[in-house]
Design a protein around this motif. Structure first.
Motif, PDB file in Angstrom:
ATOM      1  N   VAL A 211       3.605   2.577   1.669  1.00  9.94           N
ATOM      2  CA  VAL A 211       2.278   2.482   2.119  1.00  9.94           C
ATOM      3  C   VAL A 211       1.886   3.811   2.842  1.00  9.94           C
ATOM      4  CG1 VAL A 211       0.999   1.225   3.495  1.00  9.94           C
ATOM      5  CG2 VAL A 211       2.608   0.073   2.392  1.00  9.94           C
ATOM      6  N   LEU A 212       0.557   4.133   2.757  1.00  8.66           N
ATOM      7  CA  LEU A 212       0.122   5.241   3.237  1.00  8.66           C
ATOM      8  C   LEU A 212      -1.295   5.072   3.975  1.00  8.66           C
ATOM      9  CD1 LEU A 212       0.208   8.170   0.794  1.00  8.66           C
ATOM     10  CD2 LEU A 212       1.204   8.447   3.104  1.00  8.66           C
ATOM     11  N   LEU A 213      -1.458   5.051   5.103  1.00  7.99           N
ATOM     12  CA  LEU A 213      -2.798   4.602   5.791  1.00  7.99           C
ATOM     13  C   LEU A 213      -3.394   5.999   6.582  1.00  7.99           C
ATOM     14  CD1 LEU A 213      -4.004   1.594   7.459  1.00  7.99           C
ATOM     15  CD2 LEU A 213      -4.228   3.597   8.824  1.00  7.99           C
TER      16      LEU A 213
ATOM     17  N   SER B 168     -12.647   5.263   1.155  1.00  8.83           N
ATOM     18  CA  SER B 168     -12.827   3.910   0.920  1.00  8.83           C
ATOM     19  C   SER B 168     -11.593   3.079   0.229  1.00  8.83           C
ATOM     20  CB  SER B 168     -14.006   3.793  -0.372  1.00  8.83           C
ATOM     21  OG  SER B 168     -13.589   4.341  -1.387  1.00  8.83           O
ATOM     22  N   ASP B 169     -10.519   3.632   0.026  1.00  9.80           N
ATOM     23  CA  ASP B 169      -9.258   2.976  -0.241  1.00  9.80           C
ATOM     24  C   ASP B 169      -8.936   1.798   0.495  1.00  9.80           C
ATOM     25  OD1 ASP B 169      -9.046   4.862  -2.446  1.00  9.80           O
ATOM     26  OD2 ASP B 169      -7.152   5.891  -2.031  1.00  9.80           O
ATOM     27  N   ARG B 170      -8.603   0.605  -0.022  1.00 13.83           N
ATOM     28  CA  ARG B 170      -8.222  -0.355   0.633  1.00 13.83           C
ATOM     29  C   ARG B 170      -7.157  -1.327  -0.225  1.00 13.83           C
ATOM     30  NH1 ARG B 170     -11.178  -5.516   4.000  1.00 13.83           N
ATOM     31  NH2 ARG B 170      -9.306  -5.998   4.986  1.00 13.83           N
ATOM     32  N   GLY B 171      -5.942  -0.722  -0.154  1.00 10.89           N
ATOM     33  CA  GLY B 171      -4.976  -1.243  -0.957  1.00 10.89           C
ATOM     34  C   GLY B 171      -4.793  -0.630  -2.089  1.00 10.89           C
ATOM     35  N   LYS B 172      -5.450   0.455  -2.520  1.00 12.50           N
ATOM     36  CA  LYS B 172      -5.599   1.147  -3.966  1.00 12.50           C
ATOM     37  C   LYS B 172      -4.073   1.823  -4.224  1.00 12.50           C
ATOM     38  CE  LYS B 172      -7.548   3.676  -7.351  1.00 12.50           C
ATOM     39  NZ  LYS B 172      -8.212   3.232  -8.490  1.00 12.50           N
TER      40      LYS B 172
ATOM     41  N   VAL C  11       0.672   2.257  -2.040  1.00  8.41           N
ATOM     42  CA  VAL C  11      -0.473   1.444  -1.676  1.00  8.41           C
ATOM     43  C   VAL C  11      -1.141   2.238  -0.485  1.00  8.41           C
ATOM     44  CG1 VAL C  11      -1.331  -0.686  -0.534  1.00  8.41           C
ATOM     45  CG2 VAL C  11       0.761  -0.683  -2.106  1.00  8.41           C
ATOM     46  N   CYS C  12      -2.343   2.525  -0.797  1.00  4.23           N
ATOM     47  CA  CYS C  12      -3.157   3.655   0.078  1.00  4.23           C
ATOM     48  C   CYS C  12      -4.247   2.860   0.869  1.00  4.23           C
ATOM     49  CB  CYS C  12      -3.747   4.635  -0.595  1.00  4.23           C
ATOM     50  SG  CYS C  12      -2.353   5.623  -1.688  1.00  4.23           S
TER      51      CYS C  12
END
Ligand code: NAP
Length: 286
Positions: free
Chosen positions: A212-214, A230-234, A240-241
């Motif tokens: 996961v990257l945030l 705008s990534d939300r779980g892409k 998962v970004c």
């Protein structure tokens, strides 16, 4: 009776962002005060606690904001110290959006954190400190980086003192060092200042353990190259970004929900863990 929010800010002027979200969260009137310190806040707290009957007190609440998290925490303690018996109102701390942003970010992956290795890049700011604390609270082994080992140590000590959790400080002076710092991580949260690029895509795209990257940075250039804001779980390169705008809508909804909650009772303190609990509940219905 009007719902009145006293906005106590440690900065030279009260945040317009916090005032607007306060109205959107249900306050009828927002009274903003600037340059507040433990030494000068007393009379303002008196005004909040001595003006309405016990049953009506839930219509008055206090919000503490400003850029400096340590100053906000000190102000929260000073406000709480003025309360006694039923002479209290609900109060929320969210210096620089730290609690709502971190809670919204960590809630995205709640349930998948325990036992994982997490790295908070540039975690010495208000958002990074709360991210590290919440990830550790959820059972991750957390490392917090800074360009300065002394600042990283100071942030980890503040987290230990406030939350009783251990976070490991690490110096990472540039992109290459930050790339090395995340080499074995499962979770990477970037909490650098607005407009600061912390990682290039090559630093993370081939890491085998990374899940996961945030990126909290909502101002270009983004903190992590290769993630869209705008990534939300892409899923990108198998990871998962989340970009800053991707979870920013949820952060705003959470902030508004916290304001609404303040007016439900007169005896609540909403700090990181309480706001995180609300984030987890909201995430289930989001
Ligand atoms: P901050 O205090 O402004 O900065 C965090 C850290 O970034 C600093 O302590 C510093 O760490 C590091 N830094 C500063 N300049 C740097 C540079 N040139 N190179 C490398 N590192 C640098 O940040 P914050 O207030 O905690 O907020 C973190 C991020 O969240 C920001 O980008 C903010 O805009 C964003 N934010 C997003 C939302 C949302 O809804 N998405 C809400 C609020 C805030 P060291 O000096 O220790 O290295």
């Amino acid at each position: 009776m009007k719902k009145i929010l006293l906005q106590f800010d440690t900065d030279p002027y009260p945040s317009s962002f916090d005032a607007i979200v306060a109205y959107d969260g249900g306050a009828d009137c927002v009274l903003g005060y600037a340059n507040l310190t433990p030494a000068n806040v007393g009379p303002l707290v008196d005004g909040a606690i001595f003006t309405r009957s016990p049953k009506a007190k839930q219509n008055t609440a206090i919000f503490i904001g400003g850029r400096d998290l340590a100053a906000g925490q000190a102000l929260l303690e000073a406000v709480k110290n003025k309360f006694f018996g039923d002479f209290r109102v609900s109060v929320m701390l969210d210096s620089n959006g730290s609690n709502t942003t971190a809670a919204a970010g960590v809630a995205q992956i709640a349930g998948e954190i325990g036992g994982k290795r997490a790295v908070v890049l540039a975690g010495t700011g208000p958002v990074g400190q709360r991210l590290a604390a919440l990830l550790a609270y959820e059972g991750a082994k957390v490392t917090l980086t800074s360009r300065s080992l002394a600042r990283a140590r100071q942030a980890c000590a503040a987290i230990r003192e406030r939350f009783g959790v251990e976070v490991v400080p690490q110096e990472a002076v540039d992109g290459e060092a930050r790339g090395q710092a995340i080499a074995k991580a499962h979770i990477v949260f970037a909490a650098g200042a607005a407009g600061v690029r912390l990682l290039e895509e090559r630093h993370w795209q081939a890491l085998p353990t990374l899940e996961v990257l945030l990126d909290a940075n909502a101002t270009p250039p983004w903190g992590i190259a290769g993630i869209e804001p705008s990534d939300r779980g892409k899923v990108r390169h198998g990871k998962v970004c989340f970009g800053a705008l991707g979870f920013g809508g949820f952060k705003l909804a959470l902030h508004r929900a916290c304001i609404a909650k303040l007016f439900e009772r007169h005896d609540q303190v909403l700090d990181a863990l309480e706001i995180y609990a609300l984030a987890r509940a909201l995430a289930k219905t989001d």
